[in-house]
Design a protein around this motif. Structure first.
Motif, PDB file in Angstrom:
ATOM      1  N   ALA A 205       0.817  -1.222   0.000  1.00 36.79           N
ATOM      2  CA  ALA A 205       0.000   0.000   0.000  1.00 36.79           C
ATOM      3  C   ALA A 205       0.851   1.272   0.000  1.00 36.79           C
ATOM      4  O   ALA A 205       0.358   2.339   0.338  1.00 36.79           O
ATOM      5  CB  ALA A 205      -0.932  -0.013   1.203  1.00 36.79           C
ATOM      6  N   GLY A 206       2.112   1.152  -0.367  1.00 37.97           N
ATOM      7  CA  GLY A 206       2.944   2.344  -0.516  1.00 37.97           C
ATOM      8  C   GLY A 206       3.981   2.559   0.565  1.00 37.97           C
ATOM      9  O   GLY A 206       4.689   3.562   0.558  1.00 37.97           O
ATOM     10  N   GLY A 207       4.102   1.626   1.503  1.00 32.00           N
ATOM     11  CA  GLY A 207       5.118   1.749   2.549  1.00 32.00           C
ATOM     12  C   GLY A 207       6.510   1.427   2.027  1.00 32.00           C
ATOM     13  O   GLY A 207       6.673   0.848   0.951  1.00 32.00           O
ATOM     14  N   VAL A 208       7.502   1.795   2.803  1.00 35.54           N
ATOM     15  CA  VAL A 208       8.902   1.524   2.479  1.00 35.54           C
ATOM     16  C   VAL A 208       9.481   0.689   3.613  1.00 35.54           C
ATOM     17  O   VAL A 208       9.365   1.053   4.794  1.00 35.54           O
ATOM     18  CB  VAL A 208       9.701   2.843   2.327  1.00 35.54           C
ATOM     19  N   ASP A 209      10.101  -0.424   3.270  1.00 33.03           N
ATOM     20  CA  ASP A 209      10.686  -1.311   4.270  1.00 33.03           C
ATOM     21  C   ASP A 209      11.792  -0.593   5.045  1.00 33.03           C
ATOM     22  O   ASP A 209      12.635   0.070   4.468  1.00 33.03           O
ATOM     23  CB  ASP A 209      11.237  -2.560   3.593  1.00 33.03           C
ATOM     24  N   ASP A 210      11.769  -0.758   6.357  1.00 31.65           N
ATOM     25  CA  ASP A 210      12.827  -0.202   7.209  1.00 31.65           C
ATOM     26  C   ASP A 210      13.320  -1.268   8.185  1.00 31.65           C
ATOM     27  O   ASP A 210      13.871  -0.954   9.222  1.00 31.65           O
ATOM     28  CB  ASP A 210      12.301   1.024   7.965  1.00 31.65           C
ATOM     29  N   GLY A 211      13.067  -2.530   7.842  1.00 33.58           N
ATOM     30  CA  GLY A 211      13.506  -3.650   8.671  1.00 33.58           C
ATOM     31  C   GLY A 211      12.499  -4.786   8.582  1.00 33.58           C
ATOM     32  O   GLY A 211      11.407  -4.700   9.143  1.00 33.58           O
ATOM     33  N   GLN A 212      12.855  -5.828   7.846  1.00 31.64           N
ATOM     34  CA  GLN A 212      11.966  -6.971   7.660  1.00 31.64           C
ATOM     35  C   GLN A 212      11.561  -7.581   8.997  1.00 31.64           C
ATOM     36  O   GLN A 212      12.323  -7.534   9.961  1.00 31.64           O
ATOM     37  CB  GLN A 212      12.663  -8.036   6.806  1.00 31.64           C
ATOM     38  N   PRO A 213      10.357  -8.173   9.066  1.00 33.19           N
ATOM     39  CA  PRO A 213       9.921  -8.815  10.302  1.00 33.19           C
ATOM     40  C   PRO A 213      10.890  -9.898  10.750  1.00 33.19           C
ATOM     41  O   PRO A 213      11.401 -10.664   9.942  1.00 33.19           O
ATOM     42  CB  PRO A 213       8.568  -9.418   9.914  1.00 33.19           C
ATOM     43  N   GLY A 214      11.126  -9.922  12.040  1.00 30.07           N
ATOM     44  CA  GLY A 214      12.009 -10.926  12.628  1.00 30.07           C
ATOM     45  C   GLY A 214      12.355 -10.557  14.052  1.00 30.07           C
ATOM     46  O   GLY A 214      11.886  -9.550  14.600  1.00 30.07           O
ATOM     47  N   PHE A 215      13.181 -11.379  14.650  1.00 32.21           N
ATOM     48  CA  PHE A 215      13.672 -11.120  16.002  1.00 32.21           C
ATOM     49  C   PHE A 215      14.893 -10.215  15.916  1.00 32.21           C
ATOM     50  O   PHE A 215      15.622 -10.221  14.928  1.00 32.21           O
ATOM     51  CB  PHE A 215      14.053 -12.437  16.685  1.00 32.21           C
ATOM     52  N   ARG A 216      15.105  -9.428  16.946  1.00 34.68           N
ATOM     53  CA  ARG A 216      16.268  -8.545  17.016  1.00 34.68           C
ATOM     54  C   ARG A 216      17.047  -8.901  18.280  1.00 34.68           C
ATOM     55  O   ARG A 216      16.453  -9.039  19.363  1.00 34.68           O
ATOM     56  CB  ARG A 216      15.850  -7.063  17.085  1.00 34.68           C
ATOM     57  N   ASP A 217      18.357  -9.029  18.143  1.00 36.10           N
ATOM     58  CA  ASP A 217      19.192  -9.415  19.284  1.00 36.10           C
ATOM     59  C   ASP A 217      19.075  -8.441  20.451  1.00 36.10           C
ATOM     60  O   ASP A 217      19.234  -8.827  21.605  1.00 36.10           O
ATOM     61  CB  ASP A 217      20.664  -9.528  18.864  1.00 36.10           C
ATOM     62  N   ALA A 218      18.799  -7.188  20.164  1.00 37.74           N
ATOM     63  CA  ALA A 218      18.752  -6.163  21.210  1.00 37.74           C
ATOM     64  C   ALA A 218      17.500  -6.249  22.075  1.00 37.74           C
ATOM     65  O   ALA A 218      17.431  -5.594  23.117  1.00 37.74           O
ATOM     66  CB  ALA A 218      18.843  -4.773  20.580  1.00 37.74           C
ATOM     67  N   TYR A 219      16.502  -7.030  21.659  1.00 36.13           N
ATOM     68  CA  TYR A 219      15.239  -7.092  22.386  1.00 36.13           C
ATOM     69  C   TYR A 219      15.046  -8.469  22.990  1.00 36.13           C
ATOM     70  O   TYR A 219      15.788  -9.403  22.695  1.00 36.13           O
ATOM     71  CB  TYR A 219      14.070  -6.741  21.456  1.00 36.13           C
ATOM     72  N   GLY A 220      14.019  -8.607  23.802  1.00 36.43           N
ATOM     73  CA  GLY A 220      13.722  -9.872  24.459  1.00 36.43           C
ATOM     74  C   GLY A 220      13.489 -10.999  23.468  1.00 36.43           C
ATOM     75  O   GLY A 220      13.221 -10.768  22.286  1.00 36.43           O
ATOM     76  N   PRO A 221      13.553 -12.239  23.945  1.00 34.36           N
ATOM     77  CA  PRO A 221      13.480 -13.401  23.065  1.00 34.36           C
ATOM     78  C   PRO A 221      12.132 -13.599  22.368  1.00 34.36           C
ATOM     79  O   PRO A 221      12.058 -14.316  21.386  1.00 34.36           O
ATOM     80  CB  PRO A 221      13.781 -14.578  23.996  1.00 34.36           C
ATOM     81  N   ASN A 222      11.058 -12.949  22.822  1.00 38.92           N
ATOM     82  CA  ASN A 222       9.749 -13.112  22.196  1.00 38.92           C
ATOM     83  C   ASN A 222       9.314 -11.880  21.425  1.00 38.92           C
ATOM     84  O   ASN A 222       8.200 -11.842  20.910  1.00 38.92           O
ATOM     85  CB  ASN A 222       8.681 -13.444  23.251  1.00 38.92           C
ATOM     86  N   PHE A 223      10.167 -10.863  21.335  1.00 41.94           N
ATOM     87  CA  PHE A 223       9.794  -9.625  20.655  1.00 41.94           C
ATOM     88  C   PHE A 223      10.099  -9.761  19.169  1.00 41.94           C
ATOM     89  O   PHE A 223      11.245  -9.732  18.742  1.00 41.94           O
ATOM     90  CB  PHE A 223      10.542  -8.436  21.253  1.00 41.94           C
ATOM     91  N   TYR A 224       9.039  -9.918  18.367  1.00 41.97           N
ATOM     92  CA  TYR A 224       9.120 -10.106  16.928  1.00 41.97           C
ATOM     93  C   TYR A 224       8.602  -8.832  16.284  1.00 41.97           C
ATOM     94  O   TYR A 224       7.480  -8.402  16.562  1.00 41.97           O
ATOM     95  CB  TYR A 224       8.245 -11.308  16.540  1.00 41.97           C
TER      96      TYR A 224
END
Length: 138
Positions: free
Chosen positions: A93-112
């Motif tokens: 719908a016209g958005g620009v990717d700024d980080g594909q969905p996934g886990f990030r090492d800097a956040y808790g183990p369940n933060f997707y």
């Protein structure tokens, strides 16, 4: 308590297309007020509003809208699949990717989380921290 968050945009139609791709799925209802957009979670008659509300508006001063450096609004999804689906819908719908969905090492183990920018450049996060799903370490 935060009552509302506002993003400034120059093109309401482009913004409406973008936000309509994912906010209704998260339960937000859209209203128009003097040409601008407001999104709120539904409430029953006599109940207080669920805060914060989210507004998309042309800047009051008439100058061009600009995205704030370090400014972001995060919307919580039900699960990781919904994060992926809504991220894809918002991109379509016209958005620009700024980080594909996934886990990030800097956040808790369940933060997707997935990050994107609306057509104006405002940063959006779509996330799930559902403890019933496999986490980063599992």
């Amino acid at each position: 308590m935060i009552a509302y968050v506002t993003f400034g945009v120059d093109d309401i139609k482009r913004a409406e297309r973008f936000y309509a791709a994912f906010l209704p799925v998260l339960g937000y209802q859209q209203e128009r007020y003097q040409g601008d957009l407001s999104y709120a979670l539904p409430v029953e008659s006599g109940q207080a509003a669920v805060l914060p509300e989210f507004y998309v508006k042309s800047p009051f001063d008439g100058a061009a809208a600009t995205a704030g450096n370090g400014t972001m609004v995060a919307f919580e999804a039900q699960n990781q699949q919904q994060v992926r689906d809504l991220h894809a819908a918002a991109m379509e719908a016209g958005g620009v990717d700024d980080g594909q969905p996934g886990f990030r090492d800097a956040y808790g183990p369940n933060f997707y989380v997935g990050y994107l920018r609306d057509p104006q450049g405002n940063k959006i996060a779509l996330f799930s921290s559902n403890p019933n799903e496999a986490g980063r370490d599992g």
